[in-house]
Design a protein around this motif. Structure first.
Motif, PDB file in Angstrom:
ATOM      1  N   ALA A  76      -0.546 -10.551 -19.600  1.00  0.00           N
ATOM      2  CA  ALA A  76       0.453 -10.350 -21.153  1.00  0.00           C
ATOM      3  C   ALA A  76       1.805 -10.859 -20.868  1.00  0.00           C
ATOM      4  O   ALA A  76       2.473 -11.529 -22.348  1.00  0.00           O
ATOM      5  CB  ALA A  76      -0.109 -10.071 -22.609  1.00  0.00           C
ATOM      6  N   GLY A  77       2.440  -9.480 -21.078  1.00  0.00           N
ATOM      7  CA  GLY A  77       3.585  -9.206 -21.191  1.00  0.00           C
ATOM      8  C   GLY A  77       4.193 -10.364 -19.599  1.00  0.00           C
ATOM      9  O   GLY A  77       5.392 -10.962 -20.484  1.00  0.00           O
ATOM     10  N   ALA A  78       4.196 -10.544 -19.195  1.00  0.00           N
ATOM     11  CA  ALA A  78       4.653 -11.263 -17.861  1.00  0.00           C
ATOM     12  C   ALA A  78       4.349 -12.925 -18.127  1.00  0.00           C
ATOM     13  O   ALA A  78       5.367 -13.660 -18.364  1.00  0.00           O
ATOM     14  CB  ALA A  78       3.469 -11.283 -16.609  1.00  0.00           C
ATOM     15  N   VAL A  79       3.271 -13.454 -18.556  1.00  0.00           N
ATOM     16  CA  VAL A  79       3.045 -14.465 -18.684  1.00  0.00           C
ATOM     17  C   VAL A  79       4.115 -14.994 -20.277  1.00  0.00           C
ATOM     18  O   VAL A  79       4.858 -16.407 -20.848  1.00  0.00           O
ATOM     19  CB  VAL A  79       1.337 -15.111 -19.296  1.00  0.00           C
ATOM     20  CG1 VAL A  79       1.638 -16.428 -19.961  1.00  0.00           C
ATOM     21  CG2 VAL A  79       0.985 -14.900 -18.256  1.00  0.00           C
ATOM     22  N   GLY A  80       3.923 -14.444 -21.261  1.00  0.00           N
ATOM     23  CA  GLY A  80       4.719 -13.859 -22.675  1.00  0.00           C
ATOM     24  C   GLY A  80       6.092 -14.092 -21.938  1.00  0.00           C
ATOM     25  O   GLY A  80       6.708 -15.185 -22.561  1.00  0.00           O
ATOM     26  N   PHE A  84      10.128 -16.513 -14.940  1.00  0.00           N
ATOM     27  CA  PHE A  84       9.223 -16.232 -13.971  1.00  0.00           C
ATOM     28  C   PHE A  84       9.753 -14.846 -13.007  1.00  0.00           C
ATOM     29  O   PHE A  84      10.587 -14.564 -12.484  1.00  0.00           O
ATOM     30  CB  PHE A  84       9.330 -17.260 -12.871  1.00  0.00           C
ATOM     31  CG  PHE A  84       8.324 -17.086 -12.017  1.00  0.00           C
ATOM     32  CD1 PHE A  84       6.883 -17.000 -13.085  1.00  0.00           C
ATOM     33  CD2 PHE A  84       8.239 -17.449 -10.451  1.00  0.00           C
ATOM     34  CE1 PHE A  84       5.497 -17.226 -12.096  1.00  0.00           C
ATOM     35  CE2 PHE A  84       7.417 -17.471  -9.988  1.00  0.00           C
ATOM     36  CZ  PHE A  84       5.616 -17.283 -10.814  1.00  0.00           C
ATOM     37  N   ALA A  85       8.679 -13.408 -14.193  1.00  0.00           N
ATOM     38  CA  ALA A  85       9.123 -12.211 -12.889  1.00  0.00           C
ATOM     39  C   ALA A  85       7.574 -11.439 -12.795  1.00  0.00           C
ATOM     40  O   ALA A  85       6.906 -11.705 -13.251  1.00  0.00           O
ATOM     41  CB  ALA A  85       9.806 -11.593 -14.279  1.00  0.00           C
ATOM     42  N   GLY A  86       7.501 -10.329 -12.020  1.00  0.00           N
ATOM     43  CA  GLY A  86       6.493  -9.747 -11.567  1.00  0.00           C
ATOM     44  C   GLY A  86       5.893  -8.907 -12.877  1.00  0.00           C
ATOM     45  O   GLY A  86       6.080  -8.421 -13.971  1.00  0.00           O
ATOM     46  N   ASP A 117      11.783  -8.141  -9.804  1.00  0.00           N
ATOM     47  CA  ASP A 117      10.823  -8.494  -8.506  1.00  0.00           C
ATOM     48  C   ASP A 117      10.782 -10.210  -8.915  1.00  0.00           C
ATOM     49  O   ASP A 117      10.280 -10.185 -10.766  1.00  0.00           O
ATOM     50  CB  ASP A 117      10.492  -8.700  -7.806  1.00  0.00           C
ATOM     51  CG  ASP A 117       8.944  -7.653  -7.928  1.00  0.00           C
ATOM     52  OD1 ASP A 117       8.474  -8.552  -9.415  1.00  0.00           O
ATOM     53  OD2 ASP A 117       7.612  -8.021  -7.253  1.00  0.00           O
ATOM     54  N   THR A 118      10.150 -11.351  -8.900  1.00  0.00           N
ATOM     55  CA  THR A 118       9.635 -12.785  -8.968  1.00  0.00           C
ATOM     56  C   THR A 118       8.330 -12.459  -9.273  1.00  0.00           C
ATOM     57  O   THR A 118       8.156 -11.890  -8.836  1.00  0.00           O
ATOM     58  CB  THR A 118      10.463 -13.878  -8.733  1.00  0.00           C
ATOM     59  OG1 THR A 118      10.188 -13.375  -7.817  1.00  0.00           O
ATOM     60  CG2 THR A 118      11.857 -13.584  -8.087  1.00  0.00           C
ATOM     61  N   GLY A 119       8.244 -13.811  -9.734  1.00  0.00           N
ATOM     62  CA  GLY A 119       6.712 -13.393 -10.157  1.00  0.00           C
ATOM     63  C   GLY A 119       5.962 -14.451  -9.324  1.00  0.00           C
ATOM     64  O   GLY A 119       4.662 -14.552  -8.961  1.00  0.00           O
ATOM     65  N   HIS A 120       6.854 -14.641  -7.911  1.00  0.00           N
ATOM     66  CA  HIS A 120       5.638 -15.652  -6.712  1.00  0.00           C
ATOM     67  C   HIS A 120       4.565 -14.900  -6.112  1.00  0.00           C
ATOM     68  O   HIS A 120       3.444 -15.605  -6.063  1.00  0.00           O
ATOM     69  CB  HIS A 120       6.907 -16.141  -6.092  1.00  0.00           C
ATOM     70  CG  HIS A 120       8.125 -17.054  -5.758  1.00  0.00           C
ATOM     71  ND1 HIS A 120       9.250 -15.950  -6.959  1.00  0.00           N
ATOM     72  CD2 HIS A 120       8.308 -17.765  -6.042  1.00  0.00           C
ATOM     73  CE1 HIS A 120       9.834 -17.437  -7.243  1.00  0.00           C
ATOM     74  NE2 HIS A 120       9.195 -19.158  -7.172  1.00  0.00           N
ATOM     75  N   ARG A 121       5.009 -13.625  -5.860  1.00  0.00           N
ATOM     76  CA  ARG A 121       3.466 -13.209  -5.384  1.00  0.00           C
ATOM     77  C   ARG A 121       2.268 -12.281  -6.127  1.00  0.00           C
ATOM     78  O   ARG A 121       1.320 -12.386  -5.772  1.00  0.00           O
ATOM     79  CB  ARG A 121       3.671 -11.636  -4.733  1.00  0.00           C
ATOM     80  CG  ARG A 121       4.238 -10.899  -5.202  1.00  0.00           C
ATOM     81  CD  ARG A 121       4.719  -9.515  -4.900  1.00  0.00           C
ATOM     82  NE  ARG A 121       5.480  -7.593  -5.443  1.00  0.00           N
ATOM     83  CZ  ARG A 121       5.487  -7.095  -5.207  1.00  0.00           C
ATOM     84  NH1 ARG A 121       4.690  -6.791  -4.198  1.00  0.00           N
ATOM     85  NH2 ARG A 121       6.005  -6.736  -5.877  1.00  0.00           N
ATOM     86  N   TYR A 122       2.533 -13.398  -7.558  1.00  0.00           N
ATOM     87  CA  TYR A 122       1.135 -12.813  -8.605  1.00  0.00           C
ATOM     88  C   TYR A 122       1.360 -14.759  -8.927  1.00  0.00           C
ATOM     89  O   TYR A 122      -0.191 -14.826  -9.643  1.00  0.00           O
ATOM     90  CB  TYR A 122       2.058 -12.747  -9.770  1.00  0.00           C
ATOM     91  CG  TYR A 122       2.440 -10.981  -9.036  1.00  0.00           C
ATOM     92  CD1 TYR A 122       0.959  -9.909  -9.179  1.00  0.00           C
ATOM     93  CD2 TYR A 122       3.499 -10.039  -9.072  1.00  0.00           C
ATOM     94  CE1 TYR A 122       1.739  -8.901  -8.953  1.00  0.00           C
ATOM     95  CE2 TYR A 122       3.596  -9.205  -8.636  1.00  0.00           C
ATOM     96  CZ  TYR A 122       2.734  -8.510  -8.590  1.00  0.00           C
ATOM     97  OH  TYR A 122       3.453  -6.445  -8.367  1.00  0.00           O
ATOM     98  N   ALA A 123       1.402 -16.037  -8.294  1.00  0.00           N
ATOM     99  CA  ALA A 123       1.606 -16.719  -9.237  1.00  0.00           C
ATOM    100  C   ALA A 123      -0.177 -17.220  -8.993  1.00  0.00           C
ATOM    101  O   ALA A 123      -0.795 -17.149  -9.629  1.00  0.00           O
ATOM    102  CB  ALA A 123       2.564 -18.099  -8.284  1.00  0.00           C
ATOM    103  N   GLU A 124      -1.151 -17.031  -8.115  1.00  0.00           N
ATOM    104  CA  GLU A 124      -1.999 -17.411  -7.976  1.00  0.00           C
ATOM    105  C   GLU A 124      -3.195 -16.526  -8.360  1.00  0.00           C
ATOM    106  O   GLU A 124      -4.161 -17.151  -9.604  1.00  0.00           O
ATOM    107  CB  GLU A 124      -2.573 -17.383  -6.765  1.00  0.00           C
ATOM    108  CG  GLU A 124      -4.191 -17.757  -6.390  1.00  0.00           C
ATOM    109  CD  GLU A 124      -4.570 -18.128  -4.628  1.00  0.00           C
ATOM    110  OE1 GLU A 124      -6.304 -18.343  -4.634  1.00  0.00           O
ATOM    111  OE2 GLU A 124      -4.202 -18.237  -3.738  1.00  0.00           O
TER     112      GLU A 124
END
Length: 366
Positions: free
Chosen positions: A254-258, A266-268, A296-303
């Motif tokens: 919720a915190g990351a999407v928010g 776009f963060a982890g 870090d960025t959110g790329h490794r959590y994208a999927e």
């Protein structure tokens, strides 16, 4: 920003190496007195500071091989530091390290031993520590970085503290960040306090981590790298922390999407958890500056996170459960005034009076 500090849109720094560019965070004002320090990867500070200190003290020499176990982020930071200073790098990689990260490591010149798929994080950790010990027995010239035990990893965060002192207004500051190895939050808070700034340190933990005594809980969805551990870490100094928040996966999500939805950042997941906790903290202490560490960025959590954004809880409706003792700790979100006390028994190393534990190797990871 302190008087005398100036920024110009017409100038930019030309860096001598990519590590200097990557380690410098973007400081972004979020809500009121909440500022985000947004990194591509914050662990570059730990790796660079450690390598420079080891070289300066003669503990390692150019051309020597540095070895450590990692789930990926520290591995890339260490490989970049080795690339800069003419050192070799060997990584014992978690089974979770993906093809993109493996390619980065190999192109940077690191050699990689990746562990086979395992049934659990704990087994993955045990396989890797066994492999590291085997490597050290065969190659005593290797230097084991021990990012979870060697205090040298705190040193790089002094530079970050100096940057913050020059960039943020004078006055009290609350730092909110994932505990993980303990190096970033602990190293930063100590350096800022030594500079004379009044700093409150708020640590973020997942359920299932031994570090702040939530090991009795299970969070099946948890994939929050760099925030907790199933084994004690020597670099976590519990007496530095004023407050601890424990959050489950859905609250971190919720915190990351928010954060992305409201601020386009776009963060982890660890940043999402820290953002959620900092928003609650700031509402209770208006007028005090709160700094969120965005590791870090959110790329490794994208999927596994961001493609599920429609499932995300609304951060505005979320509140923690304040507790007075660890006996009252419960999911999905609890908060406790830690009060700079020492480590809980299960988080102590044997020399601190804790039970014997395997050597730490990695952060919590899917």
């Amino acid at each position: 920003m302190r008087s005398g500090a100036r920024q110009s849109a017409a100038t930019a720094t030309v860096h001598e190496h990519i590590t200097d560019a990557v380690k410098t965070p973007d400081l972004i004002r979020l809500d009121g007195e909440v500022v985000l320090a947004r990194f591509e990867t914050m662990k570059v500070y730990a790796a660079l500071g450690a390598v420079r200190s080891l070289l300066r003290r003669g503990r390692v020499v150019p051309g020597q091989t540095l070895v450590d176990s990692s789930s990926g982020i520290y591995a890339v930071a260490l490989a970049m530091a080795c690339h800069r200073y003419g050192l070799r790098c060997h990584i014992v990689a978690s089974t979770t390290v993906d093809a993109t990260m493996l390619a980065q490591l190999e192109i940077l010149g690191a050699t990689v031993d990746q562990m086979p798929p395992s049934q659990s994080l704990r087994l993955d950790q045990e396989l890797r520590v066994r492999h590291v010990r085997q490597l050290l027995a065969e190659r005593p010239d290797f230097h084991w970085m021990r990012q979870y035990h060697d205090a040298v990893h705190h040193e790089g965060y002094r530079e970050f503290a100096e940057l913050l002192d020059a960039s943020l207004p004078e006055g009290p500051l609350t730092v909110v960040g994932a505990v993980g190895t303990g190096a970033s939050t602990g190293g930063l808070a100590r350096a800022l306090r030594e500079s004379g700034r009044a700093v409150r340190l708020v640590g973020i933990q997942p359920f299932g981590s031994v570090t702040f005594a939530s090991e009795q809980f299970s969070d099946p969805e948890a994939i929050i790298a760099g925030i907790g551990s199933s084994i004690p870490f020597g670099n976590v100094h519990h007496e530095l922390y004023d407050t601890v928040h424990w959050l489950d996966f859905r609250h971190a999500m919720a915190g990351a999407v928010g954060l992305l939805r409201r601020h386009a950042v776009f963060a982890g997941l660890s940043t999402g958890a820290a953002h959620l906790a900092a928003s609650w903290e700031a509402a209770r202490d208006p007028g005090r500056l709160h700094l969120v560490l965005g590791a870090d960025t959110g790329h490794r959590y994208a999927e596994r996170v961001f493609t599920r954004h429609a499932e995300a809880l609304d951060p505005a409706g979320l509140r923690p459960r304040p507790i007075a003792s660890l006996d009252a700790l419960r999911p999905p979100w609890s908060v406790m005034e830690w009060g700079r006390r020492g480590a809980p028994e299960a988080a102590r190393l044997p020399e601190q009076g804790g039970a014997p534990a395997p050597v730490p190797t990695v952060e919590m990871q899917p």
